[in-house]
Design an enzyme around this catalytic site. Structure first.
Site, short mmCIF file in Angstrom:
data_model
loop_
_atom_site.label_atom_id
_atom_site.label_comp_id
_atom_site.label_asym_id
_atom_site.label_seq_id
_atom_site.Cartn_x
_atom_site.Cartn_y
_atom_site.Cartn_z
N ASP A 234 0.80 -1.23 0.00
CA ASP A 234 0.00 0.00 0.00
C ASP A 234 0.84 1.28 0.00
O ASP A 234 0.54 2.23 -0.73
CB ASP A 234 -0.99 0.01 1.17
CG ASP A 234 -0.35 -0.29 2.52
OD1 ASP A 234 0.87 -0.57 2.57
OD2 ASP A 234 -1.07 -0.27 3.53
N HIS B 133 -26.15 -4.25 47.57
CA HIS B 133 -26.40 -5.70 47.45
C HIS B 133 -27.84 -5.97 47.00
O HIS B 133 -28.40 -7.03 47.28
CB HIS B 133 -26.11 -6.43 48.75
CG HIS B 133 -24.77 -6.16 49.32
ND1 HIS B 133 -23.61 -6.74 48.84
CD2 HIS B 133 -24.38 -5.31 50.31
CE1 HIS B 133 -22.57 -6.29 49.53
NE2 HIS B 133 -23.01 -5.41 50.42
N GLN C 273 11.67 -0.28 14.02
CA GLN C 273 11.14 0.20 12.74
C GLN C 273 9.80 0.90 12.94
O GLN C 273 9.44 1.80 12.18
CB GLN C 273 10.96 -0.96 11.75
CG GLN C 273 10.52 -0.49 10.37
CD GLN C 273 10.43 -1.61 9.35
OE1 GLN C 273 9.35 -2.01 8.97
NE2 GLN C 273 11.58 -2.13 8.94
N SER D 269 -43.29 -3.17 21.81
CA SER D 269 -43.27 -4.63 21.68
C SER D 269 -44.15 -5.02 20.50
O SER D 269 -45.16 -4.38 20.22
CB SER D 269 -43.79 -5.28 22.96
OG SER D 269 -44.09 -6.64 22.75
N ASN E 202 -39.95 0.03 26.29
CA ASN E 202 -38.70 -0.62 26.68
C ASN E 202 -37.52 0.36 26.70
O ASN E 202 -37.46 1.27 25.88
CB ASN E 202 -38.39 -1.78 25.73
CG ASN E 202 -39.42 -2.90 25.84
OD1 ASN E 202 -39.97 -3.13 26.91
ND2 ASN E 202 -39.69 -3.58 24.74
N ASN F 274 -29.14 -0.77 23.98
CA ASN F 274 -28.32 -0.65 22.77
C ASN F 274 -26.95 -0.06 23.12
O ASN F 274 -25.92 -0.54 22.65
CB ASN F 274 -29.05 0.23 21.75
CG ASN F 274 -28.31 0.34 20.44
OD1 ASN F 274 -27.24 0.93 20.37
ND2 ASN F 274 -28.90 -0.19 19.37
#
Length: 476
Positions: free
Chosen positions: A103, A182, A258, A306, A314, A320
């Site tokens: 490249d 807890h 390098q 839903s 939701n 997400n």
């Protein structure tokens, strides 16, 4: 038949619905700012910039008499190669790469052809890529990319998230919140203070990210200027290298093989990982607050929660975000662990890894956008939170037993444990416990004024003083 098949594949590739990765398909419009920096096209452009600026730097060295001093007109022509670089040019480089199977060499050949069109320089095209190994160009190209991503993408997005949470913290600075340790009810806090905890953590990472130095090198095949000195032994190449790297507003690394060893990239990635972990903590907490009805989500009438349950709203933005943050962190963790390792003076593993930095960042950006959107939909269910707080008078036993300790009453914890552990304690029972305490009446009266809702300690002041402590981070 074969031609039609190829055409069919090409048309499918152009259609986002055929993308293998959601980054180039479903989420493609959400990551355009990453594409502008980390696509292969962008990498070509950064490489060309480094090559041309290196040629310009060589022209300023008095000992290299073979290159003429570049006047303003010649420099403009050179800079126009960078400025006017387009997708057509990128395709030319790819076509050359199909022949060279390399490249950077393909890029060099492309540049030689372009610069040969400049009359003043056409006899000096062999000074393109002079004394450079591939990583002299690549490391600086990636450094410029990461510098831009840090400044123009990460810091701004982090600020947006922090500002969103600050807005919540300030709006609900006095709103009591039942806390859980807890998974069991604990002392009362405020929404403002719990959001401030996240703000401070994120601010710490932001200032650490700002202070991470982007490093670069320009020193040849194994970092010793071997070829440089063979051609021009009387030049202080160490000095030239530092000047050139610093001119790109990058910190010079004097000791490399390098390749630039990528330690700073590992530092940068692990900082982003930590910020992402904090956000995973944030979104999972918000998710739980939504699930117990402490937080409510605003919704659009046209949206569906839903496919079968019509009532559902939701917390998909937070879900997400969590998944994308974890994907991002998984890739970045692999990169941060493996990039600094190279066999002897060079192997090619880092090349593949570096090409995936943009991918790891893309998942983060998608998550950040979801977090910002998700927080914008939140409402606080004050009445319900208040109701739940006032159902848990047992949390005041912490204050009572601690006060008993201050009056040297023996085994206060054990005494309260015996009558309250595992039981639902009412307001009436708490008053009865206080009335029986062998402490001054004045102190008993003060304890009686404490309720689960006002048992918030210094939460309000801690939230008010947030900026003071954040400003201290800047000065460290």
């Amino acid at each position: 038949m074969k031609q039609n098949f190829k055409k069919s594949i090409y048309m499918k590739l152009k259609n986002k619905l055929y993308a293998i990765s959601p980054i180039d398909g479903r989420y493609s419009n959400q990551v355009n700012e990453i594409r502008e920096i980390f696509s292969e096209y962008a990498l070509f452009k950064y490489r060309i910039k480094v090559e041309i600026l290196w040629l310009e730097k060589l022209s300023t060295i008095p000992e290299i008499k073979e290159i003429p001093n570049l006047n303003k007109k010649t420099k403009t022509k050179l800079y126009n190669i960078i400025k006017n670089f387009n997708i057509k040019n990128a395709k030319k480089i790819k076509k050359i790469e199909n022949i060279t199977n390399h490249d950077i060499k393909a890029l060099e050949y492309f540049l030689k052809k372009e610069i040969s069109k400049i009359n003043e320089l056409k006899k000096n095209i062999e000074f393109i890529h002079f004394a450079c190994t591939s990583d002299d160009i690549n490391n600086l190209a990636y450094a410029l990319m990461l510098k831009k991503a840090k400044k123009n993408i990460f810091i701004p997005y982090w600020n947006k998230i922090i500002q969103k949470i600050k807005k919540l913290a300030k709006k609900y600075i006095k709103t009591a919140l039942l806390t859980y340790t807890h998974g069991q009810v604990a002392s009362t806090s405020t929404i403002g203070k719990e959001m401030t905890n996240f703000i401070y953590r994120m601010e710490r990472q932001k200032y650490q990210l700002k202070n991470i130095k982007i490093l670069g090198k320009m020193n040849g095949t194994v970092g010793n200027y071997n070829a440089h000195l063979a051609a021009y032994p009387n030049i202080n190449w160490n000095k030239i290298s530092k000047e050139f790297v610093n001119s790109l507003k990058i910190t010079w690394n004097p000791y490399t093989t390098q390749i630039e060893p990528h330690d700073y990239i590992s530092e940068l990635l692990t900082c982003i990982i930590r910020f992402n972990i904090i956000n995973i903590n944030l979104v999972s907490d918000i998710w739980r607050y939504i699930s117990i009805k402490f937080f409510i989500q605003k919704y659009k009438k046209e949206e569906v929660g839903s496919s079968i349950m019509p009532y559902k709203i939701n917390p998909i933005d937070f879900e997400n975000a969590e998944s994308n943050l974890k994907l991002s962190n998984s890739i970045m963790q692999h990169l941060s662990i493996n990039l600094p390792i190279s066999r002897w003076q060079r192997d090619l593993r880092d090349s593949t890894l570096l090409r995936n930095i943009g991918l790891s960042f893309a998942y983060s950006i998608i998550a950040y956008k979801k977090i910002i959107k998700g927080i914008s939909t939140l409402k606080i269910n004050k009445k319900y939170i208040k109701k739940k707080i006032n159902e848990n008078w047992q949390i005041l036993t912490e204050a009572i037993q601690t006060t008993m300790r201050s009056y040297k009453i023996k085994k206060p914890y054990e005494k309260l444990k015996k009558i309250t552990r595992g039981k639902k304690i009412t307001k009436k029972q708490i008053k009865k416990i206080i009335n029986k305490l062998s402490i001054p009446q004045k102190k008993r009266n003060k304890l009686k004024k404490i309720t689960p809702e006002n048992y918030i300690g210094n939460a309000i002041n801690l939230t008010k003083n947030m900026e003071k402590y954040i400003n201290k981070l800047k000065n460290k």
